[in-house]
Motif scaffolding. Structure first.
Motif, PDB file in Angstrom:
ATOM      1  N   ASN A  44       0.853  -1.186   0.000  1.00  0.00           N
ATOM      2  CA  ASN A  44       0.000   0.000   0.000  1.00  0.00           C
ATOM      3  C   ASN A  44       0.889   1.237   0.000  1.00  0.00           C
ATOM      4  O   ASN A  44       1.853   1.318   0.763  1.00  0.00           O
ATOM      5  N   PHE A  45       0.552   2.191  -0.843  1.00  0.00           N
ATOM      6  CA  PHE A  45       1.277   3.453  -0.905  1.00  0.00           C
ATOM      7  C   PHE A  45       0.291   4.582  -0.656  1.00  0.00           C
ATOM      8  O   PHE A  45      -0.864   4.524  -1.077  1.00  0.00           O
ATOM      9  N   THR A  46       0.756   5.607   0.033  1.00  0.00           N
ATOM     10  CA  THR A  46      -0.076   6.758   0.346  1.00  0.00           C
ATOM     11  C   THR A  46       0.578   8.010  -0.196  1.00  0.00           C
ATOM     12  O   THR A  46       1.730   8.303   0.123  1.00  0.00           O
ATOM     13  N   TRP A  47      -0.155   8.750  -1.027  1.00  0.00           N
ATOM     14  CA  TRP A  47       0.312  10.023  -1.560  1.00  0.00           C
ATOM     15  C   TRP A  47      -0.318  11.116  -0.708  1.00  0.00           C
ATOM     16  O   TRP A  47      -1.538  11.263  -0.661  1.00  0.00           O
ATOM     17  N   VAL A  48       0.506  11.873  -0.011  1.00  0.00           N
ATOM     18  CA  VAL A  48       0.051  12.921   0.892  1.00  0.00           C
ATOM     19  C   VAL A  48       0.005  14.240   0.130  1.00  0.00           C
ATOM     20  O   VAL A  48       1.026  14.701  -0.389  1.00  0.00           O
ATOM     21  N   ILE A  49      -1.182  14.862   0.042  1.00  0.00           N
ATOM     22  CA  ILE A  49      -1.354  16.096  -0.723  1.00  0.00           C
ATOM     23  C   ILE A  49      -2.047  17.148   0.144  1.00  0.00           C
ATOM     24  O   ILE A  49      -3.224  17.001   0.471  1.00  0.00           O
ATOM     25  N   PRO A  50      -1.334  18.222   0.514  1.00  0.00           N
ATOM     26  CA  PRO A  50      -2.013  19.332   1.200  1.00  0.00           C
ATOM     27  C   PRO A  50      -2.944  20.058   0.231  1.00  0.00           C
ATOM     28  O   PRO A  50      -2.728  20.045  -0.978  1.00  0.00           O
ATOM     29  N   TYR A  51      -3.994  20.689   0.760  1.00  0.00           N
ATOM     30  CA  TYR A  51      -4.965  21.366  -0.092  1.00  0.00           C
ATOM     31  C   TYR A  51      -4.336  22.443  -0.970  1.00  0.00           C
ATOM     32  O   TYR A  51      -4.763  22.659  -2.093  1.00  0.00           O
ATOM     33  N   TYR A  52      -3.306  23.139  -0.462  1.00  0.00           N
ATOM     34  CA  TYR A  52      -2.734  24.228  -1.260  1.00  0.00           C
ATOM     35  C   TYR A  52      -1.998  23.731  -2.493  1.00  0.00           C
ATOM     36  O   TYR A  52      -1.730  24.499  -3.407  1.00  0.00           O
ATOM     37  N   GLN A  53      -1.673  22.434  -2.564  1.00  0.00           N
ATOM     38  CA  GLN A  53      -1.026  21.865  -3.748  1.00  0.00           C
ATOM     39  C   GLN A  53      -2.006  21.101  -4.631  1.00  0.00           C
ATOM     40  O   GLN A  53      -1.672  20.736  -5.746  1.00  0.00           O
ATOM     41  N   LEU A  54      -3.203  20.872  -4.150  1.00  0.00           N
ATOM     42  CA  LEU A  54      -4.173  20.006  -4.827  1.00  0.00           C
ATOM     43  C   LEU A  54      -4.867  20.724  -5.983  1.00  0.00           C
ATOM     44  O   LEU A  54      -5.354  21.844  -5.830  1.00  0.00           O
ATOM     45  N   VAL A  55      -4.888  20.042  -7.148  1.00  0.00           N
ATOM     46  CA  VAL A  55      -5.656  20.506  -8.305  1.00  0.00           C
ATOM     47  C   VAL A  55      -6.442  19.306  -8.813  1.00  0.00           C
ATOM     48  O   VAL A  55      -5.882  18.232  -9.016  1.00  0.00           O
ATOM     49  N   ILE A  56      -7.737  19.515  -9.035  1.00  0.00           N
ATOM     50  CA  ILE A  56      -8.604  18.435  -9.516  1.00  0.00           C
ATOM     51  C   ILE A  56      -9.163  18.844 -10.871  1.00  0.00           C
ATOM     52  O   ILE A  56      -9.707  19.948 -11.017  1.00  0.00           O
TER      53      ILE A  56
END
Length: 141
Positions: A81-93
């Motif tokens: 299992n791998f987890t990608w940690v993304i803070p909201y300020y870096q997140l683009v959807i």
């Protein structure tokens, strides 16, 4: 940042909590009507993410967990299992043919199928949380 979370690691837990905040409590998750997505099929990833995907023609699955200051994107590769940690300020959807998550020079695109459609309400909730987070740091003109 991508972490191998196959086994419980106290250092990884502390790092994740520092970056995206501690997990929501049981009552908070009930008030939010859920903080996690159902699993979705991964269609494509950026070249620097290929090592986290199944090399054989297996289907890759991922799901998302919301945290107060960001998201955790879980990817399963066989028994790891791998987890990608993304803070909201870096997140683009992006919502194109499917949905894609972009951050830190990487991306994961999910297949546009029934599994993605089941997560429509979750993505709306995620976008609302990101907007709410961004409004805290709005710069005056």
């Amino acid at each position: 940042m991508v972490l191998d979370t196959t086994h419980n690691n106290k250092e990884h837990d502390n790092l994740i909590n520092d970056i995206v905040g501690k997990p929501y409590s049981f009552l908070q998750s009930i008030k939010l009507k859920g903080i996690g997505s159902k699993r979705m099929m991964i269609a494509e990833v950026s070249p620097n993410f290929q090592s986290y995907m199944n090399s054989i023609a297996d289907i890759n699955y991922g799901n998302i967990e919301m945290r107060p200051n960001g998201i955790l994107l879980y990817i399963n590769k066989g028994l790891k299992n791998f987890t990608w940690v993304i803070p909201y300020y870096q997140l683009v959807i992006y919502k194109t043919n499917g949905a894609s998550i972009h951050a830190q020079g990487r991306f994961v695109r999910f297949t546009n199928n029934k599994l993605l459609k089941e997560n429509k309400l979750f993505f709306n909730k995620l976008l609302d949380a990101k907007v709410k987070y961004d409004l805290q740091y709005e710069m005056p003109y």
